[in-house]
Design a protein around this motif. Structure first.
Motif, PDB file in Angstrom:
ATOM      1  N   GLU A  57      55.642  58.343  60.282  1.00 26.29           N
ATOM      2  CA  GLU A  57      55.261  58.263  58.890  1.00 26.29           C
ATOM      3  C   GLU A  57      54.079  59.155  58.568  1.00 26.29           C
ATOM      4  OE1 GLU A  57      52.760  56.205  61.239  1.00 26.29           O
ATOM      5  OE2 GLU A  57      54.494  54.966  60.745  1.00 26.29           O
ATOM      6  N   CYS A  75      59.682  62.745  42.480  1.00 20.22           N
ATOM      7  CA  CYS A  75      60.846  62.927  43.354  1.00 20.22           C
ATOM      8  C   CYS A  75      61.764  63.953  42.719  1.00 20.22           C
ATOM      9  CB  CYS A  75      61.571  61.602  43.573  1.00 20.22           C
ATOM     10  SG  CYS A  75      63.073  61.745  44.556  1.00 20.22           S
ATOM     11  N   LEU A  90      55.093  57.067  53.533  1.00 18.19           N
ATOM     12  CA  LEU A  90      56.415  57.692  53.530  1.00 18.19           C
ATOM     13  C   LEU A  90      56.872  57.756  54.978  1.00 18.19           C
ATOM     14  CD1 LEU A  90      54.973  58.888  50.842  1.00 18.19           C
ATOM     15  CD2 LEU A  90      56.916  60.419  50.841  1.00 18.19           C
ATOM     16  N   PHE A 117      59.664  54.704  51.051  1.00 14.78           N
ATOM     17  CA  PHE A 117      58.531  54.878  50.144  1.00 14.78           C
ATOM     18  C   PHE A 117      57.909  53.501  49.961  1.00 14.78           C
ATOM     19  CE2 PHE A 117      56.704  55.232  45.849  1.00 14.78           C
ATOM     20  CZ  PHE A 117      56.080  56.465  45.884  1.00 14.78           C
TER      21      PHE A 117
END
Length: 259
Positions: A57, A75, A90, A117
């Motif tokens: 991550e 996004c 993330l 997310f």
């Protein structure tokens, strides 16, 4: 899977050996998705970039600041939300069982092409974790209205860097996945399920006990084949019901009994 390794070193010693002559050639592999993270600097260092690939991550947090982070998130160019929280995670499917899971994110099978997310202690209860497809490109930047005017980013828990107003962090699926060796004779499904049980104790609990069977009718009263009177039968049934209820209550009070 993020976090502890699925096997001890002694187990890896045996499982990492090459297959025998009777085994199919080669080693069983699984390709683990990674994230490509790009920092583009603004302000005085405008245009400078930093690129890193992570397996688990990338975390953006408030660092030493006492104020919430204020991150504008997009996004594929579409505005997602303004993150007002301690931070945002993330994660890859591999990293979904590490920091992201501790923050309330879902566990994702490593074969699922997705980006997790996950907010860290968000200021609103409606801010829930999201799964984006691996085709998504996510951009984050420090809002000009941020009280602290900064945030800190870490890549797989290392290489912490400061982000200031004008800096942008872009995250997308890396074109270079990481090949991992499965245990000989195993599959990615078997490895992952084994690790869920071994490392996380996934859904392990005492089995629920069944209720005891009803009491048998009194054999002595029916030995001669004479049916009891209606009143006596009702009284016997009531005694049986009370006895059954007492036995169930005793089981529920037993320390070994679980609902």
């Amino acid at each position: 899977m993020g976090g502890p390794p699925p096997q001890s070193p002694s187990e890896w010693t045996g499982s990492a050996q090459l297959p025998s002559r009777s085994s199919p050639p080669g080693l069983p592999l699984s390709l683990r998705m990674r994230l490509r993270c790009t920092i583009v600097r603004g302000g005085e260092a405008r245009g400078a970039t930093t690129v890193r690939n992570v397996l688990n991550e990338v975390v953006v947090d408030r660092g030493p600041s006492p104020y919430l982070t204020c991150l504008e998130c997009f996004c594929n160019g579409e505005h997602i939300t303004d993150v007002q929280a301690d931070g945002i995670i993330l994660a890859t499917p591999t990293g979904s069982t590490a920091y992201s899971m501790s923050a309330g994110g879902s566990m994702v099978h490593p074969s699922v092409p997705a980006i997790c997310f996950t907010p860290i202690c968000p200021h609103t209860l409606s801010f829930r974790p999201i799964l984006f497809p691996d085709s998504a490109t996510i951009f984050m930047r420090i809002s000009e209205e941020s009280r602290s005017g900064e945030a800190w980013v870490a890549f797989d828990g290392k290489f912490r860097e400061r982000l200031g107003v004008g800096d942008t962090l872009g995250v997308e699926a890396s074109p270079y996945p990481l090949p991992l060796i499965n245990r000989v004779g195993s599959t990615v499904d078997a490895d992952w399920m084994h690790t869920l049980r071994y490392a996380l104790g996934f859904n392990q609990r005492a089995r629920q006990k069944s209720f005891p069977p009803p009491l048998a009718p009194d054999a002595d009263a029916l030995a001669d084949g004479d049916a009891p009177a209606d009143a006596d039968a009702e009284a016997d049934d009531e005694v049986d019901r009370v006895a059954d209820a007492a036995r169930v209550a005793q089981l529920r009070a037993d320390d070994d009994y679980t609902d």
